[in-house]
Design an enzyme around this catalytic site. Structure first.
Site, mmCIF file in Angstrom:
data_model
loop_
_atom_site.group_PDB
_atom_site.id
_atom_site.type_symbol
_atom_site.label_atom_id
_atom_site.label_comp_id
_atom_site.label_asym_id
_atom_site.label_seq_id
_atom_site.Cartn_x
_atom_site.Cartn_y
_atom_site.Cartn_z
ATOM 1 N N TYR A 59 0.848 -1.206 0.000
ATOM 2 C CA TYR A 59 0.000 0.000 0.000
ATOM 3 C C TYR A 59 0.874 1.244 0.000
ATOM 4 C CZ TYR A 59 -4.990 -0.324 -0.082
ATOM 5 O OH TYR A 59 -6.269 -0.436 -0.529
ATOM 6 N N GLU A 61 -0.501 4.824 -0.491
ATOM 7 C CA GLU A 61 -1.287 6.043 -0.686
ATOM 8 C C GLU A 61 -0.394 7.267 -0.518
ATOM 9 O OE1 GLU A 61 -4.640 5.854 1.910
ATOM 10 O OE2 GLU A 61 -5.752 4.546 0.566
ATOM 11 N N ASP A 205 -6.661 13.810 -24.990
ATOM 12 C CA ASP A 205 -6.737 12.405 -24.576
ATOM 13 C C ASP A 205 -6.077 11.583 -25.682
ATOM 14 O OD1 ASP A 205 -7.337 9.809 -23.973
ATOM 15 O OD2 ASP A 205 -9.455 10.172 -23.506
ATOM 16 N N THR A 231 -3.985 6.224 -21.796
ATOM 17 C CA THR A 231 -3.825 4.871 -21.280
ATOM 18 C C THR A 231 -2.389 4.451 -21.570
ATOM 19 O OG1 THR A 231 -4.537 3.946 -23.377
ATOM 20 C CG2 THR A 231 -6.230 4.188 -21.686
ATOM 21 N N LYS A 234 -2.347 0.694 -24.912
ATOM 22 C CA LYS A 234 -2.746 0.628 -26.328
ATOM 23 C C LYS A 234 -1.478 0.719 -27.188
ATOM 24 C CE LYS A 234 -7.341 2.191 -25.055
ATOM 25 N NZ LYS A 234 -8.369 3.248 -25.125
ATOM 26 N N ARG A 240 -2.092 -2.540 -18.441
ATOM 27 C CA ARG A 240 -3.331 -1.761 -18.372
ATOM 28 C C ARG A 240 -3.174 -0.719 -17.276
ATOM 29 N NH1 ARG A 240 -6.368 -4.477 -21.700
ATOM 30 N NH2 ARG A 240 -7.917 -2.834 -21.720
#
Ligand SMILES: *Cc1c(COP(=O)(O)O)cnc(C)c1O
Length: 424
Positions: A59, A61, A205, A231, A234, A240
């Site tokens: 973790y 954060e 984008d 992203t 692609k 991903r």
């Protein structure tokens, strides 16, 4: 072994043969098909290995140097490397590598700049825009006030005059450019001029074209767009995930929007794999790849046009093609399903001004990022165009044997090209 001990940590095949078998089946399917889905690719073995690591156990954060949990000695270095590589590759002042995927990255942009009900301008979904640019079924279209531009019917291209008129009339706070089914170069300077005139934040984008931008095969939005979202899975060929890049001016607002505004702990294994993909994308080999993707798309376009196919906008400048099948008298979905049976994978897609319904539209979308990653070249694109033509004619004639004949040829052809990541 003492009686109370746990059995040794079994590998996937032993622990869960069902899932292991399905992963294996998908690997084989990806190896034996010609994958023309414009948003898909093959990640390298190095990228896949990074995703399957103990980094998933942590973790983190917060951001490097400012975390809410201890034990960040290693993770901070991983994320800092990913950030530095993104900044260097794209030439940006700021990068956030934590968004879970492209859609949450875009939602973070709304959170950074808009209050509910305020106006967003984006490309309409049926014209090639993305759901998250304010389409009605998306949260972005329900919680904000969307206004939409499209393409000209005669040219299939974005109408910049319409964009300017709409922006002047509606005064959006943010303007999105980019989309999921745009076969032509995005005019970032023209969008920037319009955004400046109306005082909007311009968001480019580049989810679909990030790899082309990184490899110098599409103009960069840097210096034009205030914010760039993308992203990483692609054309960029990573895991991903997603990134948000920006000028220094917007860095704090965007970081706060991603965490704590929208997300909790970052996916550190994905961050590591993004770093690996960014390293790969900064090589000469990747530049050659990006240009080969475009060469292949142009070759595939020529192969289809010479066989009587009708391409939206008449061709392509990038990695993707939109084909309107109306003149072939076969709906897009039926064509896509027949091609899938023949081992050629693509998706049915609306075309601009489509008279048919979105779930059963007139077109198909094709792209060359994945086949180029397999090492296929322009001559191969003509063969693929020939097979597409044969399958469509066979499907129209109800000739399933014709489809099966192509399937056999396609599978043999695909197997001859090495698949990145096959043994990861
Ligand atoms: C793919 C895509 C997205 C969304 O990415 P996901 O990772 O599927 O959420 C956003 N914008 C554009 C333009 C895209 O093509």
């Amino acid at each position: 072994m003492p009686e109370h001990a746990q059995p040794a940590d079994p590998d996937l095949h032993t622990a869960d043969p069902e899932i292991a078998g399905l992963v294996e089946a998908e690997r084989t399917r990806q190896r034996d098909t010609v994958r023309l889905i414009a948003s898909e690719n093959y990640a390298s073995a190095a990228v896949l290995q990074a995703t399957g690591t103990v980094l998933t156990n942590k973790y983190s954060e917060g951001y490097p140097g400012k975390r809410y949990y201890e034990g960040q000695q290693v993770i901070d270095q991983v994320e800092a490397l990913a950030i530095e590589r993104a900044k260097a590759l794209f030439g940006v002042a700021h990068a956030n590598v934590q968004p879970y995927s492209g859609s949450p990255a875009n939602l973070a942009v709304y959170l950074a700049f808009l209050a509910p009900g305020e106006t967003v301008m984006g490309m309409a979904l049926p014209a090639g825009g993305h759901l998250t640019h304010g389409w009605s079924v998306s949260a972005t279209g329900r919680w904000f006030r969307p206004v939409r531009y499209g393409v000209r019917k005669e040219t299939g291209r974005v109408d910049m005059d319409e964009v300017r008129d709409l922006a002047r009339a509606e005064q959006p706070k943010i303007i999105f450019c980019g989309g999921t089914a745009i076969p032509r170069t995005i005019d970032f300077p023209a969008f920037a001029e319009i955004a400046r005139e109306v005082g909007a934040v311009l968001v480019a984008d580049i989810a679909h074209i990030a790899g082309l931008v990184a490899g110098g095969a599409h103009p960069s939005p840097v210096g034009h767009a205030d914010v760039i979202t993308t992203t990483t899975h692609k054309t960029l060929r990573g895991p991903r995930g997603a990134m948000i890049m920006s000028t220094e001016e917007h860095a704090r607002a965007l970081d706060k929007a991603v965490f704590p505004g929208l997300q909790g702990g970052p996916h550190n294994h994905t961050t590591a794999a993004i770093a690996v993909a960014l390293k790969e994308a900064s090589t000469d080999g990747f530049r050659a790849y990006a240009h080969a993707v475009v060469d292949n798309a142009k070759a595939l376009a020529e192969g289809l046009i010479s066989r009587g196919f009708d391409l939206v906008s008449g061709g392509t400048d990038n990695h993707l093609l939109l084909v309107d099948l109306e003149n072939k008298s076969l709906p897009g979905k039926q064509a896509a399903k027949a091609l899938d049976r023949a081992g050629i994978e693509l998706n049915y897609n609306t075309v601009p001004f489509d008279p048919r319904k979105p779930f059963d539209p007139s077109g198909v979308r094709l792209g060359t990022p994945a086949v180029t990653s397999r090492g296929m070249g322009t001559a191969d694109m003509d063969r693929i165009a020939g097979w597409i033509d044969q399958v469509i004619e066979a499907e129209k004639a109800g000739d399933e044997a014709g489809v099966e004949k192509v399937a056999a040829e396609v599978h043999e052809f695909a197997r001859a090209f090495p698949m990145p990541g096959l043994h990861a």
